[in-house]
Design a protein around this motif. Structure first.
Motif, short mmCIF file in Angstrom:
data_model
loop_
_atom_site.label_atom_id
_atom_site.label_comp_id
_atom_site.label_asym_id
_atom_site.label_seq_id
_atom_site.Cartn_x
_atom_site.Cartn_y
_atom_site.Cartn_z
N GLY A 1 19.32 -99.89 53.41
CA GLY A 1 18.66 -99.07 54.40
C GLY A 1 17.72 -99.84 55.30
N PRO A 2 17.02 -99.13 56.18
CA PRO A 2 16.14 -99.78 57.16
C PRO A 2 14.89 -100.40 56.55
CG PRO A 2 15.96 -97.39 57.30
CD PRO A 2 17.11 -97.68 56.39
N MET A 3 14.52 -99.99 55.34
CA MET A 3 13.39 -100.63 54.66
C MET A 3 13.83 -101.91 53.96
SD MET A 3 10.18 -100.60 53.88
CE MET A 3 9.30 -101.73 52.82
N GLU A 4 14.99 -101.88 53.34
CA GLU A 4 15.43 -103.03 52.55
C GLU A 4 16.11 -104.12 53.38
OE1 GLU A 4 16.15 -101.13 48.11
OE2 GLU A 4 17.89 -101.69 49.32
N SER A 5 16.92 -103.72 54.35
CA SER A 5 17.75 -104.72 55.05
C SER A 5 16.96 -105.81 55.76
CB SER A 5 18.71 -104.02 56.02
OG SER A 5 18.02 -103.17 56.91
N LEU B 1 6.14 -106.67 54.03
CA LEU B 1 5.09 -105.67 53.89
C LEU B 1 3.84 -106.08 54.67
CD1 LEU B 1 5.39 -104.67 50.11
CD2 LEU B 1 6.14 -103.37 52.11
N ARG B 2 3.54 -107.37 54.68
CA ARG B 2 2.41 -107.85 55.48
C ARG B 2 2.68 -107.65 56.97
NH1 ARG B 2 2.11 -111.91 51.38
NH2 ARG B 2 3.40 -113.35 52.61
N ASP B 3 3.95 -107.86 57.37
CA ASP B 3 4.32 -107.64 58.77
C ASP B 3 4.06 -106.18 59.17
OD1 ASP B 3 5.24 -110.27 59.02
OD2 ASP B 3 7.30 -109.71 58.48
N ILE B 4 4.41 -105.26 58.29
CA ILE B 4 4.24 -103.84 58.59
C ILE B 4 2.77 -103.52 58.88
CG2 ILE B 4 4.31 -101.52 57.54
CD1 ILE B 4 6.91 -102.37 56.14
N VAL B 5 1.89 -104.17 58.14
CA VAL B 5 0.46 -103.92 58.30
C VAL B 5 -0.12 -104.68 59.49
CG1 VAL B 5 -1.81 -104.16 57.22
CG2 VAL B 5 0.15 -103.40 55.86
N SER B 6 0.24 -105.98 59.61
CA SER B 6 -0.43 -106.84 60.58
C SER B 6 0.26 -106.93 61.93
CB SER B 6 -0.58 -108.26 60.00
OG SER B 6 0.70 -108.83 59.76
N ASN B 7 1.57 -106.66 61.97
CA ASN B 7 2.31 -106.79 63.22
C ASN B 7 3.47 -105.79 63.21
OD1 ASN B 7 3.63 -107.57 65.55
ND2 ASN B 7 3.50 -109.76 65.16
N GLY C 1 8.82 -97.62 47.57
CA GLY C 1 7.54 -97.67 46.90
C GLY C 1 7.63 -98.26 45.51
N ASP C 2 6.46 -98.31 44.84
CA ASP C 2 6.41 -98.68 43.44
C ASP C 2 5.79 -97.53 42.67
OD1 ASP C 2 3.67 -98.78 43.95
OD2 ASP C 2 3.60 -100.97 44.03
N ASN C 3 5.42 -97.75 41.41
CA ASN C 3 4.95 -96.60 40.62
C ASN C 3 3.56 -96.11 41.02
OD1 ASN C 3 3.38 -98.66 39.59
ND2 ASN C 3 4.18 -98.54 37.50
N LYS C 4 2.92 -96.81 41.95
CA LYS C 4 1.61 -96.37 42.43
C LYS C 4 1.72 -95.47 43.66
CE LYS C 4 -0.71 -100.58 40.79
NZ LYS C 4 0.51 -101.22 40.27
N GLY C 5 2.80 -95.61 44.40
CA GLY C 5 2.97 -94.81 45.61
C GLY C 5 3.88 -95.50 46.60
N PRO C 6 4.03 -94.93 47.80
CA PRO C 6 4.87 -95.56 48.83
C PRO C 6 4.30 -96.92 49.24
CG PRO C 6 4.37 -93.27 49.39
CD PRO C 6 3.48 -93.63 48.25
N PHE C 7 5.19 -97.78 49.74
CA PHE C 7 4.77 -99.10 50.21
C PHE C 7 3.88 -99.02 51.44
CE2 PHE C 7 8.80 -100.93 48.19
CZ PHE C 7 8.11 -101.46 47.11
N MET C 8 3.88 -97.87 52.10
CA MET C 8 3.15 -97.74 53.36
C MET C 8 2.56 -96.35 53.49
SD MET C 8 6.54 -97.61 55.77
CE MET C 8 7.38 -98.72 54.65
#
Length: 364
Positions: A156-160, A174-180, A218-225
């Motif tokens: 999908g669009p998150m994994e690819s 994941l850092r890209d999603i936050v910083s850029n 996500g992981d067991n704490k919640g979504p990645f974003m």
């Protein structure tokens, strides 16, 4: 009722004769533990058919894009396979690594390290994959002739983006999603637009019953974003692939590990036919999801990835509870990640017996 009809009815939120089952082994390591040399010398589809027969699965899933589970039959090209590990490449030039035992996978190299690298990224020609898609079609058709519901796996669009483009893999993306976020959006577009083309080609030529899109969010704490970022960055692509796959008369099933409760409403409203694996170990409550969304989407899963560590009585109780909650309408039983390598043969026998009883709602 045949397997294909049983699964179709579940996806249409109609009652089936017994609870459909989608089951397999979790990895090459798990298959190594339970099977011998003859299994690994067999044709890949014969391996999948053998697994389905042993486990009583109604579903066979053929990976067109296979990372991290293993090389897919369309997208990844094998460079080396030895006793201990596999190295493959993708049409983007990615280098992918699998260790067989203990199982482990890693992106060795992605072609995009900096934003300017996207300008030099050469888009692969989808037509170059037609011979492989035709081979996939032969596999799909053979499995369908045997009565199985056949899904083809894509990403999908998150994994690819992090699997096939971004050097550094998931943590870097994941850092890209936050910083850029602009860069992250361009990575998604570059990776997933090509996968959309491949998916349409697969449906046209191979005619699977469903596309199974893995897209861990996500992981067991919640979504990645943050949910707001998901709605802006990922969800439009989820809606796009749903529109395209359904437009060709094919089902679309979403696989996402993690505690995705905060974005589950958006996922359901995207129009997917099913969502899996709904693992309690990730914080997903099958009963709560069934109550809130069971009339809108088929639920697949409910069996925890931790079954390999359970005692017999715990397995029986867990499986029966999942069947009770899921029921005969809009539910497909499935373990989160498949049969694990750490499971004993005795526990596997216990699990299969419990599944057989639970699917047909037997109490003794």
């Amino acid at each position: 009722m045949k397997s294909r009809e049983r699964v179709f009815r579940a996806l249409e939120l109609e009652e089936s004769d017994v609870i459909p089952l989608n089951e397999c082994f979790s990895s090459t390591e798990a298959a190594l533990v339970f099977f011998g040399e003859k299994y690994f010398k067999a044709d890949f589809l014969d391996q999948l058919i053998f697994q389905a027969r042993i486990l009583g699965s109604d579903v066979i899933t053929i990976p067109a894009l296979g990372f991290p589970g293993g090389p897919g039959v369309v997208f990844e090209s094998l460079l080396y396979e030895g006793k201990d590990h596999i190295i493959a490449t993708s049409p983007f030039g990615t280098l992918l690594y699998w260790r067989k035992k203990p199982y482990f996978s890693k992106v060795l190299y992605g072609p995009v390290s900096y934003p300017e690298d996207l300008n030099n990224l050469r888009k692969p020609e989808v037509d170059s994959l037609i011979p492989r898609v035709k081979n996939l079609a032969r596999m799909v058709q053979r499995a369908q002739r045997l009565g199985y519901f056949v899904m083809v796996e894509i990403k999908g669009p998150m994994e690819s983006p992090w699997m096939y483009l971004r050097n550094g893999g998931l943590p870097t993306f994941l850092r890209d999603i936050v910083s850029n976020s602009t860069f992250a959006s361009k990575l998604i577009k570059a990776a997933f637009e090509f996968i959309l083309e491949i998916t349409e080609l697969i449906i046209d030529i191979a005619k699977p019953d469903a596309i199974w899109m893995t897209d861990d969010l996500g992981d067991n704490k919640g979504p990645f974003m943050n949910p707001r970022i998901y709605r802006t960055l990922i969800n439009p692509w989820h809606k796009e692939i749903t529109k395209r796959v359904h437009g060709k008369g094919c089902k679309l099933c979403l696989h996402s590990h993690g505690n995705i409760n905060l974005i589950l409403k958006d996922i359901v409203n995207s129009g997917f036919d099913s969502i899996d694996p709904l693992d309690e170990a990730d914080g997903m409550d099958l009963a709560a999801v069934k109550d809130q969304y069971g009339d809108k989407i088929c639920l697949m899963g409910g069996i925890t990835k931790n079954i390999g560590f359970m005692r017999d009585e715990e397995i029986k109780k867990h499986v029966m509870e999942a069947a009770r909650i899921g029921g005969l309408t809009g539910y497909i039983m499935m373990s989160a990640g498949g049969i694990p390598a750490e499971m004993s043969l005795g526990n596997l026998n216990c699990y299969l017996e419990a599944v057989d009883k639970a699917r047909s709602r037997k109490t003794t």
